[in-house]
Design an enzyme around this catalytic site. Sequence first.
Site, PDB file in Angstrom:
ATOM      1  N   PRO A  29       0.843  -1.210   0.000  1.00  0.00           N
ATOM      2  CA  PRO A  29       0.000   0.000   0.000  1.00  0.00           C
ATOM      3  C   PRO A  29       0.870   1.247   0.000  1.00  0.00           C
ATOM      4  O   PRO A  29       1.897   1.314   0.677  1.00  0.00           O
ATOM      5  CB  PRO A  29      -0.784  -0.133   1.302  1.00  0.00           C
ATOM      6  N   CYS A  30       0.435   2.251  -0.762  1.00  0.00           N
ATOM      7  CA  CYS A  30       1.341   3.351  -1.083  1.00  0.00           C
ATOM      8  C   CYS A  30       0.785   4.736  -0.776  1.00  0.00           C
ATOM      9  O   CYS A  30       1.353   5.741  -1.188  1.00  0.00           O
ATOM     10  CB  CYS A  30       1.690   3.288  -2.568  1.00  0.00           C
ATOM     11  N   GLN A  31      -0.314   4.825  -0.042  1.00  0.00           N
ATOM     12  CA  GLN A  31      -0.965   6.118   0.121  1.00  0.00           C
ATOM     13  C   GLN A  31      -0.061   7.171   0.775  1.00  0.00           C
ATOM     14  O   GLN A  31      -0.187   8.363   0.507  1.00  0.00           O
ATOM     15  CB  GLN A  31      -2.249   5.963   0.942  1.00  0.00           C
TER      16      GLN A  31
END
Length: 372
Positions: A104-106
């Site tokens: 996940p890269c938020q």
Amino acid sequence: MLQPNPNVINNPIELFPVAPITPQLKAVDFFCGAGGVTAGFVQAGIEVLAGIDIDPNCKATYEENNTGSKFLKKDISLYNPEDLSTELKIQRNDDDLVFIGCSPCQYYSSVNNIKDKSAKGRLLLEDFQRFVDHFRPGYIFIENVPGLKKNNESPLGRFKQFLIDAGYVFSDDVLNAKYFSVPQNRRRYVLLATRINNEIKLPTGSKKNVTSVRSVIGDTTVFPPIVAGHKDNSEFLHSAASLNEVNMRRIQRTTHNGGSRREWSDDPELQLECYKDYEGHSDVYGRLYWDKPSPTITTKFYSLSNGRYGHPEQDRALSLREGAVLQSFSSSYKFLASSQGINGKLIGNAVPPKMAMAIGNALIENRINGAI
């Protein structure tokens, strides 16, 4: 004295050479989500042993669409590599093993402004590194937002140094999914690493592969016209979010095929207070262009107010299935989460399968032929 018959072949091995054995790559898909990478790798011919994710909402979708791949609900920060070895019967130093780490890269996304909600995710690459260090797989694939490479606080630099110290070579760059037959303008950081060969190359893609919104959602026999708020209870999931009265008026005032919010900026009843003296973010409340790739499909692509996600002609935002095929999922891929919002998140967070397939093909080529 008898002379040899020139028509008789004395060395049958020369006539029937033994075909070289093609290595069978196998992969473990960390942070697997809905299974975008798994689906693409399987299409390329790579066996995916398992997908690992902490989110229980991924389980039904992943398992339904990826027969033969286990789903392991695990927090890898608490999971032991030895337990993974026992679960999947994988060994250290396996040249044919691929580790996929599309975390996940938020936290590093340019569109995320609330860092505290995604702060934990910034360390997932370090958790992934622990498994790489233990198993030393033949290949590694990482995909993330471009901000991971640009942000000085990201763990990417440390991870690269770890790869070098561990005897890996790697190639990394920002690639655009639209050059890999994904009908979407989606820029992503990609890293491929190997300890098998002296070099590894990213797939290059091609402008010839660029395709349009129309080519995937324009056929009304497949995507019949629907209204905002339509609920499709079938597995096709052609469902669209409802619109309140003012948002309906906004999209009705927005020109078909690429119109934007600027077309009603002079209407005090429709103009938003935050945009009265601001010209940026003009895509918000806009419509997609028929004959261009779509903008990046995010986790809120089904919401009119979160980007250029209005249907090119119909007065609504994209449906869940339209977002999925713009991500290059097949029209038969089933999303089985319990709500529209969760399914939207699974779709928007996925690595497009067609881009993953290109990555898988590049790994297979490298394993067979080296870096040529």
